[in-house]
Design an enzyme around this catalytic site. Structure first.
Site, PDB file in Angstrom:
ATOM      1  CD  GLU A 110      -2.830   1.087   2.435  1.00 12.06           C
ATOM      2  OE1 GLU A 110      -2.711   0.185   3.288  1.00 12.06           O
ATOM      3  OE2 GLU A 110      -3.769   1.891   2.437  1.00 12.06           O
TER       4      GLU A 110
ATOM      5  CG  HIS B  44      -2.253   5.497   3.635  1.00 11.83           C
ATOM      6  ND1 HIS B  44      -2.131   6.623   4.412  1.00 11.83           N
ATOM      7  CD2 HIS B  44      -3.530   5.064   3.810  1.00 11.83           C
ATOM      8  CE1 HIS B  44      -3.280   6.857   5.018  1.00 11.83           C
ATOM      9  NE2 HIS B  44      -4.142   5.933   4.671  1.00 11.83           N
TER      10      HIS B  44
ATOM     11  CG  ASP C  70      -5.327   5.308   0.344  1.00  9.60           C
ATOM     12  OD1 ASP C  70      -5.826   4.465   1.107  1.00  9.60           O
ATOM     13  OD2 ASP C  70      -5.752   6.477   0.258  1.00  9.60           O
TER      14      ASP C  70
ATOM     15  CG  HIS D  92      -6.868   0.898  -0.493  1.00 10.18           C
ATOM     16  ND1 HIS D  92      -5.947   0.832   0.518  1.00 10.18           N
ATOM     17  CD2 HIS D  92      -7.363  -0.350  -0.645  1.00 10.18           C
ATOM     18  CE1 HIS D  92      -5.884  -0.418   0.959  1.00 10.18           C
ATOM     19  NE2 HIS D  92      -6.727  -1.154   0.268  1.00 10.18           N
TER      20      HIS D  92
ATOM     21  CD  GLU E 280      -9.297   2.894   2.933  1.00 11.69           C
ATOM     22  OE1 GLU E 280      -8.655   2.411   1.981  1.00 11.69           O
ATOM     23  OE2 GLU E 280      -8.765   3.224   4.008  1.00 11.69           O
TER      24      GLU E 280
END
Lengths: 128, 341
Positions: free
Chosen positions: B144, B146, B176, B269, B305
């Site tokens: 991920e 992020h 993300d 995401h 999300e």
């Protein structure tokens, strides 16, 4: 995060020489019991010594000092642990202010070798 | 024939407050999200949703898979956690961390998830050692990225180098959307204004966030600076949350920069904070992000999300996800035939 649930609603009960309440973790996922780094409990302004608190989860009971080695015992996020706090004479029936601070180590957030420790405080007036 | 487009889905993390407060069990959420048409892709966090993860009982796994089947879900991504600080006395060493993560890969494989989300505490050395298990189990490792990290963060560059060298389809990234925002969500300011935080401080936070856009910074240092700023302007107990929300989940990366890693993207995401009544997300450039994904040929899942619940505890998360998916659908429809609901 998710602080409102730290003291489970309606969970305060008096006993002869103690009171109990349901403790939830203020986090979104399960953590091992070794992540619980601190717990402070006050009722009606008076502190209960942390080393006298007992936590019960899935049929086992622990003092805070028992928790650090328990990195493979999981506290599921939807479960309340029952906390038992000794109090000579118990508590009167009726409303009490419960003030709980919990410290949780977040095991995947680590900066420069130091894991993040979150502290959350929840204060609720509950009827016993 | 037109190229395949990304597919929509949802992570049940979006509904964390409903789950945590006991309004819905995990299984209720699987059913409710399906009935509201928030699929077809399903993402769940192992340590949130499955009691006993990653060593769940056979019964828990069977019941979940039955619900997935009954409600037409497609398993998109299982979120693992790289719990390097699971022990109280020290960090896990590399051998221990590899073993810890292999158990999560095995759980993903048993359930049939094609991707395991991993996090940046897994060093390139750990990822390299996990690859044989990932290949054997046919589960992709999705790192991920992020906020406030970006495709050019030093640890991401190191991983990109490793990926280039190992060249395995079982190694990838999970962007993300929160890493590419235009500013701090107005819903953050609405919430803290209502809590009595001064307009001057909110403006100072917004301005400082804008200034960060043009330079490299260390997240923990900058969160510290924001806490200091908030304290100096009277934020009191709100200082830490304001700082974490500002720096830790609203990133500055140019949406176009995702193109650099798109061939290695295995899941996305679709982070967002608030879709307002007018149908717009004020700070996440969803349309542009989707354009970048489509242009790069990405045809995996975008799992919505919703993360506005960190500050807005009143919003209806199901409604928020439905609104955001309507936005995604409109953006996708520009690129081809109507996207099935």
């Amino acid at each position: 995060m998710l602080t409102d649930q730290v003291i489970a609603d309606g969970s305060l009960h008096g006993e002869a020489d103690a009171f109990t309440f349901g403790l939830r973790m203020p986090w979104y996922r399960a953590l091992p019991l070794s992540s619980l780094e601190g717990l402070e409990v006050r009722i009606d302004g008076s502190a209960v010594p942390s080393d006298e608190l007992r936590l019960s989860l899935e049929g086992s009971t622990y003092g805070l000092a028992d928790l650090p080695p328990l990195h493979d015992r999981w506290w599921y996020v939807a479960d309340a642990a029952e906390v038992r706090a000794p109090k000579p004479g118990g508590i009167t029936e009726g409303r009490h202010e419960l003030d709980v601070t919990i410290a949780l180590r977040i095991p995947y957030i680590v900066e420069s070798g130091h894991p993040l420790v979150m502290r959350e405080r929840c204060v609720k007036v509950l009827s016993s | 024939m037109t190229a395949a487009l990304p597919k929509l889905g949802v992570t049940l993390y979006s509904f964390t407050p409903d789950f945590h407060a006991g309004r819905y069990t995990f299984e209720d959420l699987v059913v409710e999200a399906a009935q509201r048409g928030l699929g077809p892709g399903l993402e769940v966090i192992g340590f949130q949703s499955f009691r006993g993860f990653p060593h769940m009982s056979r019964e828990i796994e069977t019941r979940f898979l039955r619900l997935v089947d009954e409600h037409g879900w497609e398993l998109a991504c299982l979120d693992g956690n790289v719990d390097v600080a699971v022990r109280a006395d020290r960090l896990l060493d590399e051998d221990e961390l590899v073993e810890y993560m292999e158990a999560q890969l095995a759980a993903a494989a048993r359930l049939g998830f094609p991707v395991l989300r991993v996090q940046n505490q897994a060093t390139p050395a750990v990822i390299e050692r996990l690859l044989p298990a990932a290949e054997r189990l046919r589960v992709k490792l999705g790192m991920e990225i992020h906020a406030p990290e970006t495709v050019r963060s030093p640890w991401v560059l190191a991983l990109r180098e490793l990926y280039a060298q190992l060249d395995s389809p079982y190694l990838g990234f999970i962007p993300d959307f929160g890493a590419s925002t235009r500013g701090i969500s107005p819903s953050v300011f609405d919430t803290f204004r209502a809590k009595g935080v001064s307009e001057e401080l909110l403006q100072a936070i917004a301005q400082r966030w804008d200034e960060l856009g043009g330079r490299h910074f260390e997240a923990h240092e900058e969160i510290g600076n924001f806490i200091g700023l908030a304290h100096s302007m009277g934020a009191g107990d709100h200082a830490v949350n304001l700082a974490v929300f500002a720096v830790g989940i609203h990133g500055h990366q140019d949406p176009q920069a995702w193109a650099e890693i798109l061939p290695d993207v295995v899941h996305v995401h679709g982070k967002f904070f608030e879709v307002r009544d007018d149908g717009h997300e004020p700070v996440v450039p969803i349309e542009e992000l989707i354009d970048v994904l489509v242009a790069g040929g990405y045809d995996g899942y975008i799992a919505s999300e919703y993360e506005g619940w960190h500050w807005n505890t009143q919003a209806d998360a199901f409604e928020q996800v439905a609104r955001q998916q309507a936005l995604c659908r409109r953006a996708l429809e520009k690129h081809g035939s109507a996207v099935a609901r």
